[in-house]
Write a protein that holds these residues in place. Structure first.
Motif, PDB file in Angstrom:
ATOM      1  N   LEU A  29      19.519  38.884   1.217  1.00 19.98           N
ATOM      2  CA  LEU A  29      20.234  38.808   2.495  1.00 19.98           C
ATOM      3  C   LEU A  29      21.751  38.770   2.308  1.00 19.98           C
ATOM      4  CD1 LEU A  29      19.220  38.819   5.376  1.00 19.98           C
ATOM      5  CD2 LEU A  29      19.322  36.324   5.394  1.00 19.98           C
ATOM      6  N   ARG A  30      22.211  38.273   1.170  1.00 21.37           N
ATOM      7  CA  ARG A  30      23.661  38.200   0.937  1.00 21.37           C
ATOM      8  C   ARG A  30      24.299  39.580   0.868  1.00 21.37           C
ATOM      9  NH1 ARG A  30      24.095  33.496  -3.765  1.00 21.37           N
ATOM     10  NH2 ARG A  30      23.105  31.814  -2.564  1.00 21.37           N
ATOM     11  N   ALA A  31      23.521  40.580   0.472  1.00 22.46           N
ATOM     12  CA  ALA A  31      24.070  41.933   0.354  1.00 22.46           C
ATOM     13  C   ALA A  31      24.148  42.642   1.694  1.00 22.46           C
ATOM     14  CB  ALA A  31      23.222  42.753  -0.621  1.00 22.46           C
ATOM     15  N   LEU A  32      23.556  42.054   2.724  1.00 25.31           N
ATOM     16  CA  LEU A  32      23.496  42.712   4.027  1.00 25.31           C
ATOM     17  C   LEU A  32      24.806  42.538   4.782  1.00 25.31           C
ATOM     18  CD1 LEU A  32      21.535  44.140   6.078  1.00 25.31           C
ATOM     19  CD2 LEU A  32      21.237  41.871   7.089  1.00 25.31           C
ATOM     20  N   SER A  33      25.293  43.623   5.340  1.00 19.30           N
ATOM     21  CA  SER A  33      26.463  43.581   6.213  1.00 19.30           C
ATOM     22  C   SER A  33      26.371  44.758   7.182  1.00 19.30           C
ATOM     23  CB  SER A  33      27.769  43.663   5.409  1.00 19.30           C
ATOM     24  OG  SER A  33      27.902  44.934   4.809  1.00 19.30           O
ATOM     25  N   MET A  34      27.068  44.643   8.287  1.00 19.19           N
ATOM     26  CA  MET A  34      27.087  45.739   9.250  1.00 19.19           C
ATOM     27  C   MET A  34      27.727  46.974   8.621  1.00 19.19           C
ATOM     28  SD  MET A  34      25.589  44.338  11.823  1.00 19.19           S
ATOM     29  CE  MET A  34      25.940  45.104  13.414  1.00 19.19           C
ATOM     30  N   ARG A  35      28.728  46.755   7.805  1.00 22.88           N
ATOM     31  CA  ARG A  35      29.406  47.866   7.142  1.00 22.88           C
ATOM     32  C   ARG A  35      28.453  48.595   6.200  1.00 22.88           C
ATOM     33  NH1 ARG A  35      34.651  47.306   3.105  1.00 22.88           N
ATOM     34  NH2 ARG A  35      34.809  49.529   2.554  1.00 22.88           N
ATOM     35  N   ARG A  36      27.642  47.810   5.489  1.00 21.86           N
ATOM     36  CA  ARG A  36      26.709  48.422   4.540  1.00 21.86           C
ATOM     37  C   ARG A  36      25.678  49.294   5.263  1.00 21.86           C
ATOM     38  NH1 ARG A  36      23.961  47.309  -0.302  1.00 21.86           N
ATOM     39  NH2 ARG A  36      22.754  49.182  -0.711  1.00 21.86           N
ATOM     40  N   ILE A  37      25.132  48.788   6.360  1.00 23.19           N
ATOM     41  CA  ILE A  37      24.159  49.568   7.124  1.00 23.19           C
ATOM     42  C   ILE A  37      24.815  50.816   7.701  1.00 23.19           C
ATOM     43  CG2 ILE A  37      22.628  49.553   9.130  1.00 23.19           C
ATOM     44  CD1 ILE A  37      22.229  46.571   8.677  1.00 23.19           C
ATOM     45  N   ALA A  38      26.024  50.662   8.228  1.00 22.05           N
ATOM     46  CA  ALA A  38      26.738  51.810   8.795  1.00 22.05           C
ATOM     47  C   ALA A  38      26.946  52.891   7.741  1.00 22.05           C
ATOM     48  CB  ALA A  38      28.076  51.351   9.372  1.00 22.05           C
ATOM     49  N   ALA A  39      27.265  52.482   6.520  1.00 23.82           N
ATOM     50  CA  ALA A  39      27.473  53.450   5.443  1.00 23.82           C
ATOM     51  C   ALA A  39      26.207  54.240   5.157  1.00 23.82           C
ATOM     52  CB  ALA A  39      27.945  52.727   4.182  1.00 23.82           C
ATOM     53  N   ASP A  40      25.059  53.576   5.237  1.00 24.43           N
ATOM     54  CA  ASP A  40      23.792  54.275   5.008  1.00 24.43           C
ATOM     55  C   ASP A  40      23.549  55.364   6.050  1.00 24.43           C
ATOM     56  OD1 ASP A  40      23.357  52.751   2.816  1.00 24.43           O
ATOM     57  OD2 ASP A  40      21.633  51.645   3.598  1.00 24.43           O
ATOM     58  N   MET A  66      31.390  50.084  14.065  1.00 23.40           N
ATOM     59  CA  MET A  66      31.418  49.898  15.506  1.00 23.40           C
ATOM     60  C   MET A  66      30.249  50.591  16.191  1.00 23.40           C
ATOM     61  SD  MET A  66      33.798  47.840  16.064  1.00 23.40           S
ATOM     62  CE  MET A  66      33.710  47.947  17.846  1.00 23.40           C
ATOM     63  N   ALA A  67      29.734  51.658  15.588  1.00 26.18           N
ATOM     64  CA  ALA A  67      28.613  52.375  16.203  1.00 26.18           C
ATOM     65  C   ALA A  67      27.368  51.492  16.280  1.00 26.18           C
ATOM     66  CB  ALA A  67      28.309  53.641  15.410  1.00 26.18           C
ATOM     67  N   LEU A  68      27.243  50.532  15.362  1.00 27.11           N
ATOM     68  CA  LEU A  68      26.069  49.661  15.359  1.00 27.11           C
ATOM     69  C   LEU A  68      26.099  48.677  16.516  1.00 27.11           C
ATOM     70  CD1 LEU A  68      25.763  48.764  11.555  1.00 27.11           C
ATOM     71  CD2 LEU A  68      24.856  50.754  12.771  1.00 27.11           C
ATOM     72  N   TYR A  69      27.291  48.300  16.947  1.00 29.53           N
ATOM     73  CA  TYR A  69      27.413  47.266  17.973  1.00 29.53           C
ATOM     74  C   TYR A  69      26.996  47.759  19.356  1.00 29.53           C
ATOM     75  CZ  TYR A  69      29.781  44.583  14.386  1.00 29.53           C
ATOM     76  OH  TYR A  69      30.065  43.905  13.224  1.00 29.53           O
ATOM     77  N   ARG A  70      26.716  49.032  19.485  1.00 28.72           N
ATOM     78  CA  ARG A  70      26.158  49.507  20.748  1.00 28.72           C
ATOM     79  C   ARG A  70      24.684  49.128  20.861  1.00 28.72           C
ATOM     80  NH1 ARG A  70      28.481  54.530  18.833  1.00 28.72           N
ATOM     81  NH2 ARG A  70      30.640  54.750  19.556  1.00 28.72           N
ATOM     82  N   HIS A  71      24.077  48.756  19.731  1.00 33.60           N
ATOM     83  CA  HIS A  71      22.638  48.484  19.701  1.00 33.60           C
ATOM     84  C   HIS A  71      22.311  47.023  19.378  1.00 33.60           C
ATOM     85  CE1 HIS A  71      22.050  52.862  19.770  1.00 33.60           C
ATOM     86  NE2 HIS A  71      23.033  52.918  18.895  1.00 33.60           N
ATOM     87  N   VAL A  72      23.167  46.348  18.612  1.00 30.94           N
ATOM     88  CA  VAL A  72      22.983  44.926  18.309  1.00 30.94           C
ATOM     89  C   VAL A  72      24.314  44.218  18.501  1.00 30.94           C
ATOM     90  CG1 VAL A  72      21.036  45.211  16.725  1.00 30.94           C
ATOM     91  CG2 VAL A  72      23.359  45.362  15.840  1.00 30.94           C
ATOM     92  N   ALA A  73      24.248  42.985  18.973  1.00 32.71           N
ATOM     93  CA  ALA A  73      25.484  42.275  19.320  1.00 32.71           C
ATOM     94  C   ALA A  73      26.312  41.928  18.089  1.00 32.71           C
ATOM     95  CB  ALA A  73      25.150  41.011  20.110  1.00 32.71           C
ATOM     96  N   ASN A  74      25.640  41.496  17.014  1.00 35.95           N
ATOM     97  CA  ASN A  74      26.341  41.066  15.813  1.00 35.95           C
ATOM     98  C   ASN A  74      25.331  40.926  14.671  1.00 35.95           C
ATOM     99  OD1 ASN A  74      25.041  38.499  16.318  1.00 35.95           O
ATOM    100  ND2 ASN A  74      26.695  38.068  17.767  1.00 35.95           N
ATOM    101  N   LYS A  75      25.803  40.512  13.522  1.00 35.22           N
ATOM    102  CA  LYS A  75      24.918  40.389  12.362  1.00 35.22           C
ATOM    103  C   LYS A  75      23.868  39.306  12.587  1.00 35.22           C
ATOM    104  CE  LYS A  75      24.784  39.338   7.428  1.00 35.22           C
ATOM    105  NZ  LYS A  75      25.564  38.978   6.225  1.00 35.22           N
ATOM    106  N   ASP A  76      24.245  38.208  13.238  1.00 36.24           N
ATOM    107  CA  ASP A  76      23.281  37.124  13.470  1.00 36.24           C
ATOM    108  C   ASP A  76      22.083  37.626  14.276  1.00 36.24           C
ATOM    109  OD1 ASP A  76      24.812  35.335  12.067  1.00 36.24           O
ATOM    110  OD2 ASP A  76      25.805  34.508  13.834  1.00 36.24           O
ATOM    111  N   GLU A  77      22.364  38.385  15.336  1.00 41.13           N
ATOM    112  CA  GLU A  77      21.263  38.915  16.125  1.00 41.13           C
ATOM    113  C   GLU A  77      20.433  39.897  15.306  1.00 41.13           C
ATOM    114  OE1 GLU A  77      20.501  40.959  20.468  1.00 41.13           O
ATOM    115  OE2 GLU A  77      22.074  41.814  19.204  1.00 41.13           O
ATOM    116  N   LEU A  78      21.106  40.705  14.493  1.00 41.79           N
ATOM    117  CA  LEU A  78      20.387  41.688  13.674  1.00 41.79           C
ATOM    118  C   LEU A  78      19.422  41.008  12.720  1.00 41.79           C
ATOM    119  CD1 LEU A  78      19.844  44.492  12.573  1.00 41.79           C
ATOM    120  CD2 LEU A  78      21.862  44.239  11.105  1.00 41.79           C
ATOM    121  N   VAL A  79      19.866  39.960  12.031  1.00 40.98           N
ATOM    122  CA  VAL A  79      18.993  39.281  11.063  1.00 40.98           C
ATOM    123  C   VAL A  79      17.799  38.655  11.768  1.00 40.98           C
ATOM    124  CG1 VAL A  79      18.853  37.456   9.325  1.00 40.98           C
ATOM    125  CG2 VAL A  79      20.889  38.885   9.454  1.00 40.98           C
TER     126      VAL A  79
END
Length: 370
Positions: free
Chosen positions: A167-178, A184-197
């Motif tokens: 879980l430490r390796a997880l970040s919004m930036r990392r997912i966006a890169a994939d 910012m494109a991810l925040y249209r679907h999830v509010a923040n990292k806490d909600e995503l986890v």
């Protein structure tokens, strides 16, 4: 160190070491870039965790990589391509790359972009272009676009990263890169990292297939439910560390599993039933927390549990031999007893816990358990 004979192929860990070295030589991985983690190695090459650990240990011993707290294992020296050129860097030498050797797609606007979706600008005047140039330009097929984003795809991408690297390796930036998009494109679907986890953890419970038909006796049902949870934590070790009994998150799919587990426990009032459920959950989760801890320790030290115990065996023998700890001295062989494996501790604790529930039930009803 293992060395192959002329008729013997190199051991698996040596072949993986050579492949990671090749990636560094080709410039796919350069100084400061994150190399595949032990869990990523097991998935990519299909080897055991002990083999993956030996790969990183060998690379560290040879000075190729180094461990960076909070980041992982990274390349220790600047990579040089096999053609003699210096490997290009897109991150300024500071940001780790992905485990597959790629970096987040970025374009500063000051030079050509490596992103296929943004071809380098040309400055020739249209009148200077020959018909051949125009024909070639117009006939070039369009560059592939990144897959469309939605909440489910983002959640699944997060689970893949957490499963492979923690879980430490997880970040919004990392997912966006994939996905090849901005964070910012991810925040249209999830509010923040806490909600995503939270959504990720609940999604892992949604994948559980509840047995049908279900066990009818209450003890058998609780045992089956505990085993379903244990298997989930083995597949997704980070989930156990995320969950909390004192600050529970609203996770409907997790609640479905607990509701099913307690479905035939009808002899208690609702509050007592909930307490029994949480006691069972706490045993499974509490034991499973060590799954992620052990994986992190293995990557940090380069030793699996068996190697760790072997390295400390002389000191344990000295302490136990002092006579100050008669309980430990009575154990002739810890390995044979299997007392330190998480599976053994889970099984022993589950059986004793359900034994206690049986006695509690008999005491409440004044008769045998139903």
């Amino acid at each position: 160190m293992d060395h192959p004979t002329p008729t013997q192929p190199p051991p698996p860990y040596r072949r993986i070491v050579a492949e990671i070295r090749r990636r560094i030589d080709r410039g796919e991985l350069t100084e400061g870039d994150r190399v595949p983690s032990t869990r990523r190695i097991t998935k990519e090459w299909g080897v055991a965790m002990a083999t993956a650990t030996k790969v990183l240990t060998t690379l560290r011993q040879e000075g190729v990589v180094r461990a960076v707290p909070g980041v992982g294992t990274v390349v220790a020296a600047t990579g040089v391509r096999t053609d003699g050129g210096t490997a290009p860097r897109m991150d300024g030498g500071t940001a780790p790359r992905m485990d597959d050797g790629t970096a987040p797609r970025t374009h500063t606007g000051t030079g050509p972009s490596n992103d296929r979706r943004h071809p380098p600008a040309t400055h020739d005047h249209p009148s200077d272009r020959s018909p051949t140039h125009l024909s070639t330009h117009l006939s070039t097929p369009p560059s592939p676009q990144p897959p469309s984003l939605n909440r489910t795809r983002i959640i699944r991408a997060g689970i893949r990263i957490a499963d492979a690297e923690g879980l430490r390796a997880l970040s919004m930036r990392r997912i966006a890169a994939d996905f090849g998009v901005s964070s910012m494109a991810l925040y249209r679907h999830v509010a923040n990292k806490d909600e995503l986890v939270m959504l990720m953890a609940d999604a892992t419970f949604a994948d559980i297939e509840l047995p049908d038909p279900a066990p009818r006796h209450w003890r058998a049902r609780m045992e089956a439910g505990a085993r379903l949870q244990w298997k989930l934590y083995q597949r997704h070790p980070w989930v156990a560390q995320y969950l909390s009994l004192t600050r529970p998150q609203p996770m409907p799919h997790a609640m479905v599993v607990i509701e099913w587990t307690m479905g035939t426990v009808t002899q208690f009032d609702p509050l007592t039933k909930l307490r029994l459920a949480l006691t069972l959950v706490n045993h499974v989760r509490g034991t499973a927390v060590a799954l992620e801890e052990d994986l992190e320790a293995e990557q940090h030290t380069g030793m699996d549990q068996e190697q760790w115990m072997a390295s400390h065996e002389p000191e344990y023998e000295r302490i136990i031999g002092s006579g100050a700890f008669p309980m430990y001295a009575g154990i002739t062989d810890i390995d044979d007893a299997g007392m330190l494996t998480l599976d053994a501790m889970f099984e022993f604790g589950l059986a004793r816990l359900l034994d206690g529930f049986e006695l509690f039930n008999e005491g409440r009803k004044g008769g045998p358990a139903r």
